[in-house]
Design a protein around this motif. Sequence first.
Motif, mmCIF file in Angstrom:
data_model
loop_
_atom_site.group_PDB
_atom_site.id
_atom_site.type_symbol
_atom_site.label_atom_id
_atom_site.label_comp_id
_atom_site.label_asym_id
_atom_site.label_seq_id
_atom_site.Cartn_x
_atom_site.Cartn_y
_atom_site.Cartn_z
ATOM 1 N N SER A 93 33.756 27.402 48.190
ATOM 2 C CA SER A 93 34.801 27.962 49.050
ATOM 3 C C SER A 93 35.789 28.829 48.283
ATOM 4 C CB SER A 93 35.561 26.833 49.761
ATOM 5 O OG SER A 93 36.152 25.949 48.812
ATOM 6 N N ASP A 94 35.737 28.784 46.960
ATOM 7 C CA ASP A 94 36.601 29.631 46.131
ATOM 8 C C ASP A 94 35.956 31.004 45.997
ATOM 9 O OD1 ASP A 94 38.351 27.531 45.749
ATOM 10 O OD2 ASP A 94 37.342 26.843 43.925
ATOM 11 N N VAL A 95 36.571 32.024 46.596
ATOM 12 C CA VAL A 95 35.973 33.352 46.613
ATOM 13 C C VAL A 95 36.872 34.358 45.914
ATOM 14 C CG1 VAL A 95 34.668 32.895 48.720
ATOM 15 C CG2 VAL A 95 36.979 33.840 48.889
ATOM 16 N N MET A 96 36.354 35.578 45.749
ATOM 17 C CA MET A 96 37.021 36.630 44.990
ATOM 18 C C MET A 96 37.336 36.106 43.581
ATOM 19 S SD MET A 96 36.819 39.340 46.609
ATOM 20 C CE MET A 96 35.735 39.361 48.002
ATOM 21 N N PHE A 97 38.603 36.016 43.183
ATOM 22 C CA PHE A 97 38.916 35.561 41.826
ATOM 23 C C PHE A 97 39.322 34.092 41.788
ATOM 24 C CE2 PHE A 97 39.927 39.572 39.096
ATOM 25 C CZ PHE A 97 38.572 39.735 38.896
ATOM 26 N N ASP A 157 37.095 56.313 34.063
ATOM 27 C CA ASP A 157 36.032 55.875 33.141
ATOM 28 C C ASP A 157 36.493 55.936 31.687
ATOM 29 O OD1 ASP A 157 34.331 55.426 35.242
ATOM 30 O OD2 ASP A 157 33.243 57.325 35.041
ATOM 31 N N TYR A 158 37.601 56.614 31.445
ATOM 32 C CA TYR A 158 38.088 56.787 30.069
ATOM 33 C C TYR A 158 39.304 55.918 29.762
ATOM 34 C CZ TYR A 158 35.144 60.867 30.706
ATOM 35 O OH TYR A 158 34.089 61.697 30.989
ATOM 36 N N SER A 159 39.668 55.023 30.690
ATOM 37 C CA SER A 159 40.821 54.152 30.457
ATOM 38 C C SER A 159 40.536 53.216 29.292
ATOM 39 C CB SER A 159 41.136 53.331 31.711
ATOM 40 O OG SER A 159 41.540 54.174 32.783
ATOM 41 N N THR A 160 41.534 53.003 28.435
ATOM 42 C CA THR A 160 41.369 52.073 27.315
ATOM 43 C C THR A 160 41.471 50.620 27.783
ATOM 44 O OG1 THR A 160 43.740 52.258 26.852
ATOM 45 C CG2 THR A 160 42.253 53.718 25.635
ATOM 46 N N ASN A 161 42.113 50.406 28.949
ATOM 47 C CA ASN A 161 42.260 49.050 29.491
ATOM 48 C C ASN A 161 42.090 49.127 31.011
ATOM 49 O OD1 ASN A 161 42.870 46.313 29.830
ATOM 50 N ND2 ASN A 161 45.072 46.718 29.998
ATOM 51 N N THR A 162 40.952 48.681 31.493
ATOM 52 C CA THR A 162 40.686 48.659 32.932
ATOM 53 C C THR A 162 41.130 47.311 33.486
ATOM 54 O OG1 THR A 162 38.789 50.154 32.733
ATOM 55 C CG2 THR A 162 38.908 48.794 34.716
ATOM 56 N N VAL A 163 42.191 47.327 34.290
ATOM 57 C CA VAL A 163 42.739 46.090 34.847
ATOM 58 C C VAL A 163 42.190 45.899 36.257
ATOM 59 C CG1 VAL A 163 44.822 44.787 35.379
ATOM 60 C CG2 VAL A 163 44.823 46.431 33.483
ATOM 61 N N ILE A 164 41.515 44.763 36.488
ATOM 62 C CA ILE A 164 40.921 44.456 37.789
ATOM 63 C C ILE A 164 41.686 43.291 38.411
ATOM 64 C CG2 ILE A 164 38.821 43.789 39.016
ATOM 65 C CD1 ILE A 164 37.217 44.956 36.692
ATOM 66 N N PHE A 165 42.133 43.481 39.647
ATOM 67 C CA PHE A 165 42.895 42.463 40.372
ATOM 68 C C PHE A 165 42.019 41.815 41.447
ATOM 69 C CE2 PHE A 165 45.816 45.818 39.043
ATOM 70 C CZ PHE A 165 46.805 45.105 38.389
ATOM 71 N N GLY A 166 42.342 40.556 41.766
ATOM 72 C CA GLY A 166 41.665 39.849 42.857
ATOM 73 C C GLY A 166 42.478 38.646 43.282
ATOM 74 N N HIS A 167 42.351 38.263 44.560
ATOM 75 C CA HIS A 167 43.116 37.128 45.085
ATOM 76 C C HIS A 167 42.527 35.795 44.637
ATOM 77 C CE1 HIS A 167 45.911 39.293 47.513
ATOM 78 N NE2 HIS A 167 44.993 39.829 48.303
ATOM 79 N N ASN A 168 43.426 34.817 44.503
ATOM 80 C CA ASN A 168 43.050 33.416 44.313
ATOM 81 C C ASN A 168 43.962 32.589 45.214
ATOM 82 O OD1 ASN A 168 42.442 30.820 43.476
ATOM 83 N ND2 ASN A 168 43.608 30.968 41.569
ATOM 84 N N SER A 170 42.850 39.827 36.315
ATOM 85 C CA SER A 170 44.136 39.193 36.608
ATOM 86 C C SER A 170 44.144 38.607 38.016
ATOM 87 C CB SER A 170 45.264 40.223 36.479
ATOM 88 O OG SER A 170 46.514 39.660 36.854
ATOM 89 N N THR A 171 44.633 37.340 38.126
ATOM 90 C CA THR A 171 44.725 36.709 39.448
ATOM 91 C C THR A 171 45.921 35.763 39.495
ATOM 92 O OG1 THR A 171 43.437 35.606 41.167
ATOM 93 C CG2 THR A 171 43.295 34.678 38.953
ATOM 94 N N CYS A 172 46.226 35.272 40.706
ATOM 95 C CA CYS A 172 47.379 34.397 40.914
ATOM 96 C C CYS A 172 47.075 32.966 40.484
ATOM 97 C CB CYS A 172 47.784 34.398 42.386
ATOM 98 S SG CYS A 172 48.298 36.004 43.016
#
Length: 392
Positions: free
Chosen positions: A275-279, A250-261, A361-363
């Motif tokens: 039909s485009d799901v997640m990221f 909770d104290y991170s200065t940069n929370t990086v969230i990943f997901g598939h594309n 961030s995603t592909c």
Amino acid sequence: MSLEPQEFLSGRQRPSSSAICAGNRLVLAARAAANGWSFLVGCVRRAVARADEAVDFFVALVRQWYRLAEQAFFPGQGSAVAGAVGCVFCFLFLGVAFLMEPSLKPEVLLPVIQTEAGSAPAGEPFDLEELLAKYEQKALEEAEAAPVTVAIAPEERIPLTMDSLENYELASAPAGWTVDLSQLEGSGRERAAYCHDYINSDTIGWLQIPGTNIDYPVLQGATLTTYMNLDINRNYSYNGSLWVDTDVTDYSTNTVIFGHNWSNVSGNPSVGRSSDVMFAQLPSFAHLWFAQRVPYFYYSTTSQDMVWQVFAVFYTTDLDFYLYTKRTGTALQSMIDKARRLSLHDYGVSVSSSDRIVTLSTCTRALGPSENQRFVVMAKQVSSGDANVQVN
């Protein structure tokens, strides 16, 4: 000249003494055999006579039983009583056979009952129905502990709302059950907390981006790749989940969230395709008109609802510079400045190292066939959204 009998016997034709002895032995053996046969025949005759006597005695005994039973207990029903006694003996015989058969012993069929009954104090009665219930409960628990995969059609999935399922613990559901998260109501914080408490304790937040179908929980596993191919129910999923690295707090200065594309990777990405799901709908930010309409998104933790203002969207082959979660000061400012330089649009948002950042961030394959490229959206935390934001 003929020989007289005496002369014949005394002459060369007279038999030897050994022959006479052998003949005597044969006679004696024959007599013994005859006597033995006579004795054996006599024994057989006596045995048969005694057997006949025994049978006659048994028949007389049965007849006497009939008469006594009829006279003493059931006048006129002697045969019925005898038949009833026969049935009783048949049941006794079956009971003895049941107890003597190893595969049918009670301790094999109901080990819990035998243990419970054996541990009870001598002379104290025990409740058989209660013991049976315990045995069935134990069998049910063992069956549920075994891994089971259950395929459930979308129309049969469990509908979730904060009101109707507030006290329903889905953590107790069998492995393989799925949850339709689109039916889960409430704010991001409420939904994240609900998923954490009742579905998967690895849930740390909830991400919702207006104008897209990105409306998912965010999970944090034991490793970076734990939820790369697992859904929130910990079942295998080709699309995986949205996830963060293990060092995010909770104290991170940069929370990086990943997901598939997997389906929207071109340089001219689709917008709003179901039909485009997640990221897979995240690249919608590459279009200026979409960026102008969606300058904010919402990422909430299990304890706080938060609004985030986008300040940069970009394609990059540098997969390292934006992944640091604990940078501060000039190092964090350097990362922010590089992201703004790479941005496809000018957001005109003031950002400094004192701001908290969320990076999505995603592909993509917008820059060619190489796997070493990403589409990235970066935003800073703000107190509320401003409808007058200009994006160029």
